[in-house]
Design a protein around this motif. Structure first.
Motif, PDB file in Angstrom:
ATOM      1  N   THR A 250       0.823  -1.212   0.000  1.00  0.00           N
ATOM      2  CA  THR A 250       0.000   0.000   0.000  1.00  0.00           C
ATOM      3  C   THR A 250       0.860   1.266   0.000  1.00  0.00           C
ATOM      4  O   THR A 250       0.341   2.367   0.082  1.00  0.00           O
ATOM      5  N   GLY A 263      14.819  -4.026  11.941  1.00  0.00           N
ATOM      6  CA  GLY A 263      13.665  -4.153  12.836  1.00  0.00           C
ATOM      7  C   GLY A 263      12.337  -4.174  12.106  1.00  0.00           C
ATOM      8  O   GLY A 263      11.357  -3.590  12.547  1.00  0.00           O
ATOM      9  N   GLY A 266       8.948  -8.374   8.079  1.00  0.00           N
ATOM     10  CA  GLY A 266       8.945  -8.998   6.750  1.00  0.00           C
ATOM     11  C   GLY A 266       7.588  -9.568   6.400  1.00  0.00           C
ATOM     12  O   GLY A 266       7.494 -10.619   5.759  1.00  0.00           O
ATOM     13  N   ALA A 267       6.532  -8.862   6.813  1.00  0.00           N
ATOM     14  CA  ALA A 267       5.170  -9.280   6.452  1.00  0.00           C
ATOM     15  C   ALA A 267       5.037  -9.230   4.933  1.00  0.00           C
ATOM     16  O   ALA A 267       5.704  -8.431   4.262  1.00  0.00           O
ATOM     17  N   ILE A 283      18.286  -6.994   9.415  1.00  0.00           N
ATOM     18  CA  ILE A 283      18.788  -6.949  10.797  1.00  0.00           C
ATOM     19  C   ILE A 283      17.570  -7.103  11.700  1.00  0.00           C
ATOM     20  O   ILE A 283      16.666  -6.258  11.676  1.00  0.00           O
ATOM     21  N   ASP A 286      14.989 -11.312  16.153  1.00  0.00           N
ATOM     22  CA  ASP A 286      14.284 -12.591  16.178  1.00  0.00           C
ATOM     23  C   ASP A 286      14.764 -13.474  15.013  1.00  0.00           C
ATOM     24  O   ASP A 286      14.477 -13.170  13.855  1.00  0.00           O
ATOM     25  N   ALA A 289      12.217 -14.322  12.337  1.00  0.00           N
ATOM     26  CA  ALA A 289      11.502 -13.260  11.588  1.00  0.00           C
ATOM     27  C   ALA A 289      11.376 -13.665  10.111  1.00  0.00           C
ATOM     28  O   ALA A 289      12.366 -14.079   9.494  1.00  0.00           O
ATOM     29  N   ASP A 302      20.356  -7.259  18.037  1.00  0.00           N
ATOM     30  CA  ASP A 302      19.612  -6.071  18.469  1.00  0.00           C
ATOM     31  C   ASP A 302      20.082  -4.867  17.638  1.00  0.00           C
ATOM     32  O   ASP A 302      21.279  -4.558  17.616  1.00  0.00           O
ATOM     33  N   PHE A 304      19.963  -1.899  18.158  1.00  0.00           N
ATOM     34  CA  PHE A 304      20.618  -0.843  18.939  1.00  0.00           C
ATOM     35  C   PHE A 304      22.097  -1.168  19.220  1.00  0.00           C
ATOM     36  O   PHE A 304      22.859  -0.306  19.593  1.00  0.00           O
TER      37      PHE A 304
HETATM   38  C1  LIG Z   1      -4.079  -4.609   3.588  1.00  0.00           C
HETATM   39  C2  LIG Z   1      -2.769  -4.402   4.262  1.00  0.00           C
HETATM   40  C3  LIG Z   1      -1.792  -3.671   3.604  1.00  0.00           C
HETATM   41  C4  LIG Z   1      -0.551  -3.464   4.210  1.00  0.00           C
HETATM   42  N1  LIG Z   1       0.408  -2.753   3.547  1.00  0.00           N
HETATM   43  C5  LIG Z   1       1.633  -2.630   4.099  1.00  0.00           C
HETATM   44  C6  LIG Z   1       2.677  -1.963   3.408  1.00  0.00           C
HETATM   45  O1  LIG Z   1       2.496  -1.443   2.308  1.00  0.00           O
HETATM   46  N2  LIG Z   1       3.883  -1.882   4.004  1.00  0.00           N
HETATM   47  C7  LIG Z   1       4.144  -2.418   5.239  1.00  0.00           C
HETATM   48  O2  LIG Z   1       5.276  -2.300   5.719  1.00  0.00           O
HETATM   49  N3  LIG Z   1       3.159  -3.049   5.904  1.00  0.00           N
HETATM   50  C8  LIG Z   1       1.925  -3.157   5.394  1.00  0.00           C
HETATM   51  N4  LIG Z   1       0.947  -3.780   6.091  1.00  0.00           N
HETATM   52  C9  LIG Z   1       1.221  -4.162   7.493  1.00  0.00           C
HETATM   53  C10 LIG Z   1       1.972  -5.487   7.598  1.00  0.00           C
HETATM   54  O3  LIG Z   1       1.070  -6.571   7.578  1.00  0.00           O
HETATM   55  C11 LIG Z   1       2.796  -5.538   8.886  1.00  0.00           C
HETATM   56  O4  LIG Z   1       1.926  -5.344   9.984  1.00  0.00           O
HETATM   57  C12 LIG Z   1       3.888  -4.485   8.966  1.00  0.00           C
HETATM   58  O5  LIG Z   1       4.706  -4.547   7.816  1.00  0.00           O
HETATM   59  C13 LIG Z   1       4.741  -4.731  10.209  1.00  0.00           C
HETATM   60  O6  LIG Z   1       5.646  -3.671  10.357  1.00  0.00           O
HETATM   61  P1  LIG Z   1       6.976  -3.891  11.161  1.00  0.00           P
HETATM   62  O7  LIG Z   1       7.695  -5.062  10.596  1.00  0.00           O
HETATM   63  O8  LIG Z   1       7.676  -2.594  11.226  1.00  0.00           O
HETATM   64  O9  LIG Z   1       6.471  -4.189  12.660  1.00  0.00           O
HETATM   65  P2  LIG Z   1       6.359  -5.541  13.462  1.00  0.00           P
HETATM   66  O10 LIG Z   1       5.536  -6.547  12.776  1.00  0.00           O
HETATM   67  O11 LIG Z   1       5.934  -5.141  14.835  1.00  0.00           O
HETATM   68  O12 LIG Z   1       7.831  -6.113  13.499  1.00  0.00           O
HETATM   69  C14 LIG Z   1       8.893  -5.512  14.192  1.00  0.00           C
HETATM   70  C15 LIG Z   1      10.108  -6.397  13.998  1.00  0.00           C
HETATM   71  O13 LIG Z   1      11.208  -5.796  14.654  1.00  0.00           O
HETATM   72  C16 LIG Z   1      11.941  -6.803  15.330  1.00  0.00           C
HETATM   73  N5  LIG Z   1      12.604  -6.141  16.456  1.00  0.00           N
HETATM   74  C17 LIG Z   1      12.070  -5.661  17.598  1.00  0.00           C
HETATM   75  N6  LIG Z   1      12.992  -5.057  18.355  1.00  0.00           N
HETATM   76  C18 LIG Z   1      14.149  -5.159  17.674  1.00  0.00           C
HETATM   77  C19 LIG Z   1      15.477  -4.735  17.943  1.00  0.00           C
HETATM   78  N7  LIG Z   1      15.791  -4.064  19.057  1.00  0.00           N
HETATM   79  N8  LIG Z   1      16.425  -5.022  17.045  1.00  0.00           N
HETATM   80  C20 LIG Z   1      16.136  -5.680  15.886  1.00  0.00           C
HETATM   81  N9  LIG Z   1      14.893  -6.118  15.576  1.00  0.00           N
HETATM   82  C21 LIG Z   1      13.923  -5.849  16.465  1.00  0.00           C
HETATM   83  C22 LIG Z   1      10.929  -7.829  15.759  1.00  0.00           C
HETATM   84  O14 LIG Z   1      11.553  -9.083  15.932  1.00  0.00           O
HETATM   85  C23 LIG Z   1       9.966  -7.796  14.586  1.00  0.00           C
HETATM   86  O15 LIG Z   1      10.329  -8.763  13.601  1.00  0.00           O
HETATM   87  C24 LIG Z   1      -0.299  -3.992   5.504  1.00  0.00           C
HETATM   88  C25 LIG Z   1      -1.292  -4.752   6.150  1.00  0.00           C
HETATM   89  C26 LIG Z   1      -2.515  -4.948   5.542  1.00  0.00           C
HETATM   90  C27 LIG Z   1      -3.553  -5.761   6.244  1.00  0.00           C
END
Ligand SMILES: Cc1cc2nc3c(=O)[nH]c(=O)nc-3n(C[C@H](O)[C@H](O)[C@H](O)COP(=O)(O)OP(=O)(O)OC[C@H]3O[C@@H](n4cnc5c(N)ncnc54)[C@H](O)[C@@H]3O)c2cc1C
Length: 321
Positions: A250, A263, A266-267, A283, A286, A289, A302, A304
């Motif tokens: 999106t 961090g 990888g959704a 990086i 987990d 991940a 981590d 950080f």
């Molecule tokens: C219809 C729809 C469309 C979407 N479109 C998008 C899109 O375009 N782009 C997008 O990005 N998402 C999109 N999403 C959301 C997507 O499903 C995920 O929820 C989102 O990508 C998660 O973001 P994130 O990885 O930053 O957060 P999180 O899922 O919370 O992941 C955080 C990660 O950081 C790691 N982490 C935590 N602390 C540390 C640390 N200190 N050091 C290293 N690693 C750490 C964790 O292990 C975890 O893997 C969409 C969802 C839907 C339903």
């Protein structure tokens, strides 16, 4: 018959994506035993003749200043006129913001089949079949174009730019452009930043960074690597970062040579916008991940702790104090 390539400009300068489109279009022309020609709309600050290095023999330049801002309807009409004049049978765009706005309109106007987001040269051995990725990069579709005029918009970074030798003939084309219905009231530029869609390297971070106050490290690494910054959607939704940095299904789809994901889980919706990157470095603290499955290189750790070490190492490598 010829292959016509739309040469996209920003602030009067030819965009990197257009160099790829020209190289790609010139190769199609070679496949079809014809020549490649370009079209530039609006004034240009570049020496357009030098674009001959990317395989275009002629460039049709409609210099009209009113064309300096994109109006997809006006552009589509002009490109159609030049295509008819030059007998173009294949028209190539980059699948960037301009290409996405113009190509479908041109397709409707010229009743020409369109493949948007092509990732390879057409197979002309049995008709004209163009490959593109579908379902957020999970599958490929091979689409056969059977119309007299065919339009392809090329995915940015899908085809390597090759600069050879050659000078293009510039043809100053006098065509009256329709008055634009689009009125530009303000242009807000992100000064000093590297454009995400044009960047060779992107440093991107997600919720693992915990909060906006921790982005200094991400920005520092990006600056050292001459990279653009990006983020996951929840980060932009939480206003930790501006929405123009949000990549994914999106958000913006990018394909840099190097994508560093910090961090970010990888959704699939995130991967949809970045999985065409040439090299992916992940990086994440987990080891399970999902992003690691798509990574070329992974660091389990981590952020950080890892980021300061990376910054230090890059500084050392570049001889920066
Ligand atoms: C219809 C729809 C469309 C979407 N479109 C998008 C899109 O375009 N782009 C997008 O990005 N998402 C999109 N999403 C959301 C997507 O499903 C995920 O929820 C989102 O990508 C998660 O973001 P994130 O990885 O930053 O957060 P999180 O899922 O919370 O992941 C955080 C990660 O950081 C790691 N982490 C935590 N602390 C540390 C640390 N200190 N050091 C290293 N690693 C750490 C964790 O292990 C975890 O893997 C969409 C969802 C839907 C339903």
């Amino acid at each position: 018959m010829s292959v016509l390539i739309f040469i996209d400009t920003a602030d009067g300068h030819v965009k990197k994506a257009s160099l790829e489109a020209m190289t790609y279009g010139a190769k199609i022309a070679e496949q079809l035993g014809t020549s490649a020609e370009g079209i530039v709309l609006g004034t240009s600050k570049d020496d357009l003749a030098t674009l001959g290095r990317y395989g275009v023999k002629k460039i049709h330049h409609v210099k009209n200043e009113t064309l300096n801002h994109l109006d997809a309807q006006v552009y589509a009409k002009l490109i159609a006129q030049v295509a008819v004049q030059t007998g173009a049978k294949v028209i190539v765009f980059s699948n960037n913001v301009d290409g996405k706005a113009i190509a479908p309109r041109l397709s409707a106007r010229m009743k020409a089949g369109l493949v948007s987001g092509a990732i390879a040269l057409p197979d002309t051995s049995k008709g004209f079949v163009v490959k593109k990725s579908v379902f957020s990069g999970k599958a490929f579709a091979n689409i056969s174009l059977n119309t007299d005029v065919k339009i392809i918009s090329l995915s940015p970074n899908a085809y390597q730019t090759i600069a050879g030798e050659g000078v293009a003939e510039i043809i100053n084309t006098e065509i009256a452009a329709d008055a634009s219905k689009v009125k530009v009231t303000a242009v807000n530029k992100l000064s000093g930043e590297i454009l995400l869609t044009e960047a060779d390297i992107v440093v991107s971070a997600g919720r693992g960074m915990k909060g906006p106050e921790n982005w200094g490290m991400v920005e520092e690494l990006a600056k050292l690597l001459h990279a653009a910054t990006a983020c996951s959607r929840p980060v932009a939704d939480a206003h930790w970062r501006p929405h123009n940095e949000h990549v994914g299904q999106t958000g913006i789809a990018i394909a840099p040579n190097l994508y560093i994901a910090i961090g970010i889980s990888g959704a699939i919706q995130h991967l949809a916008g970045v999985n065409r990157s040439k090299v992916i470095v992940v990086i994440n603290k987990d080891p399970e991940a999902p992003f690691f499955k798509a990574a070329d290189y992974g660091i389990v750790g981590d952020a950080f702790e890892v980021l300061p070490k990376m910054i230090e190492a890059v500084k050392k490598l570049k001889g920066v104090a």
